[in-house]
Design a protein around this motif. Structure first.
Motif, PDB file in Angstrom:
ATOM      1  N   ASN A 136     -25.089  51.825   6.157  1.00 58.55           N
ATOM      2  CA  ASN A 136     -25.734  50.654   5.576  1.00 58.55           C
ATOM      3  C   ASN A 136     -25.045  50.305   4.246  1.00 58.55           C
ATOM      4  N   PRO A 137     -25.406  49.180   3.597  1.00 58.88           N
ATOM      5  CA  PRO A 137     -24.697  48.786   2.368  1.00 58.88           C
ATOM      6  C   PRO A 137     -24.707  49.845   1.270  1.00 58.88           C
ATOM      7  N   GLY A 138     -25.723  50.730   1.273  1.00 62.57           N
ATOM      8  CA  GLY A 138     -25.774  51.780   0.265  1.00 62.57           C
ATOM      9  C   GLY A 138     -24.994  53.029   0.640  1.00 62.57           C
ATOM     10  N   GLY A 139     -24.348  53.001   1.801  1.00 59.93           N
ATOM     11  CA  GLY A 139     -23.559  54.142   2.228  1.00 59.93           C
ATOM     12  C   GLY A 139     -24.314  55.164   3.059  1.00 59.93           C
ATOM     13  N   ARG A 177     -26.441  55.008   9.357  1.00 55.56           N
ATOM     14  CA  ARG A 177     -27.452  54.287  10.125  1.00 55.56           C
ATOM     15  C   ARG A 177     -27.801  55.062  11.389  1.00 55.56           C
TER      16      ARG A 177
END
Length: 289
Positions: A273-276, A279
């Motif tokens: 996900n965008p925060g690393g 997923r």
């Protein structure tokens, strides 16, 4: 001070104080000094020249390394096999997978981990040899030597991994889909011109339907509802220091007896996900040294 139980949990373990205590108890991971110098794989990526590679099934077992005298795990721990299993093996290094068949990873692990050899369990094990580390030639040459060596041993449980050529990505994907439907883990691609080097690079590639990685167990988080009194999730940390919860993929027995603090686990996931954070991260197994 008495160490708290890791198989029974109470609500107070959720507090920051309890978590700090668990972190303090986490032992360091120590690598074996005698780990064999293994060739390691990168993940497959589109655009590689497929015609330069040999393709084989990725066997879901325990990496085994025969150094000419002893059978070792990838971490350098001796494998206690019955004498008949390694009788007549050559005095040259062989790299392969200790495999019990598709869908039987747990059997392979429990057999290899035993401190005393279980003869009946080893009867269903095979050593799937895919390389000759000390040969000195490139993989094309090592493969030809392997095809000569393994039949000469006249040992049914030692087999050379079948290697084939594939020219395009669509055919490779069809092979992957077929292997996975049959219960296999994925594919390996080995560059024919490559020398055997104890490195991780594109000379050796793995291709699976999902990504996987390892993380260290930092804490056991208590379960709720039907998992009351068991482990609900693992708090894990990746090698680059990222921490996240791993809460799916466990059997009830694994929730009652979770991986030890400080141990490494393998998890599967589908991108970040965008925060690393991985997923759809799901526990696969304890990492095998």
């Amino acid at each position: 001070m008495k160490q708290p139980s890791i198989t029974r949990f109470k609500p107070r373990l959720c507090t920051a104080l309890a978590l700090s205590f668990l972190l303090a108890l986490t032992p360091p991971i120590v690598a074996a000094d005698n780990a064999p110098p293994l060739m390691l794989a990168n993940s497959y990526h589109p655009g590689i020249p497929l015609t330069e590679y040999w393709v084989s099934e990725k066997y879901d077992g325990v990496r085994g390394y025969w150094d000419g005298k002893r059978l070792l795990t990838r971490g350098g721990q001796p494998v206690i096999a019955p004498p008949w299993f390694t009788a007549g093996w050559p005095a040259i290094a062989m790299d392969g997978e200790l495999w019990a068949g598709r869908g039987r990873f747990n059997h392979a692990v429990s057999t290899v981990r035993r401190e005393t050899a279980d003869d009946s369990a080893w009867r269903s094990m095979r050593f799937m040899v895919f390389d000759l580390p000390a040969h000195g030639g490139n993989f094309n040459q090592r493969l030809q030597a392997l095809k000569t060596l393994i039949p000469s041993l006249k040992t049914p449980w030692v087999q050379a991994v079948e290697q084939i050529k594939i020219s395009d990505h669509a055919t490779l994907q069809r092979m992957l889909d077929r292997i996975v439907r049959q219960g296999g883990e994925g594919l390996m691609l080995h560059r024919g011109a490559s020398l055997y080097q104890a490195l991780r690079n594109d000379d050796l590639l793995k291709l699976k339907t999902h990504e996987d990685a390892e993380a260290r167990v930092i804490a056991h988080l208590p379960g709720k509802g039907k998992y009351q009194g068991m482990m609900g999730a693992l708090l894990v940390e990746t090698p680059d220091g990222l921490r996240f919860k791993l809460g799916t993929g466990f059997s009830d027995d694994q929730r009652r007896h979770p991986p030890a603090l400080g141990s490494l686990v393998t998890y599967r996931f589908r991108g970040l996900n965008p925060g690393g954070i991985p997923r759809f991260a799901s526990f696969m197994r304890e990492y095998q040294q």
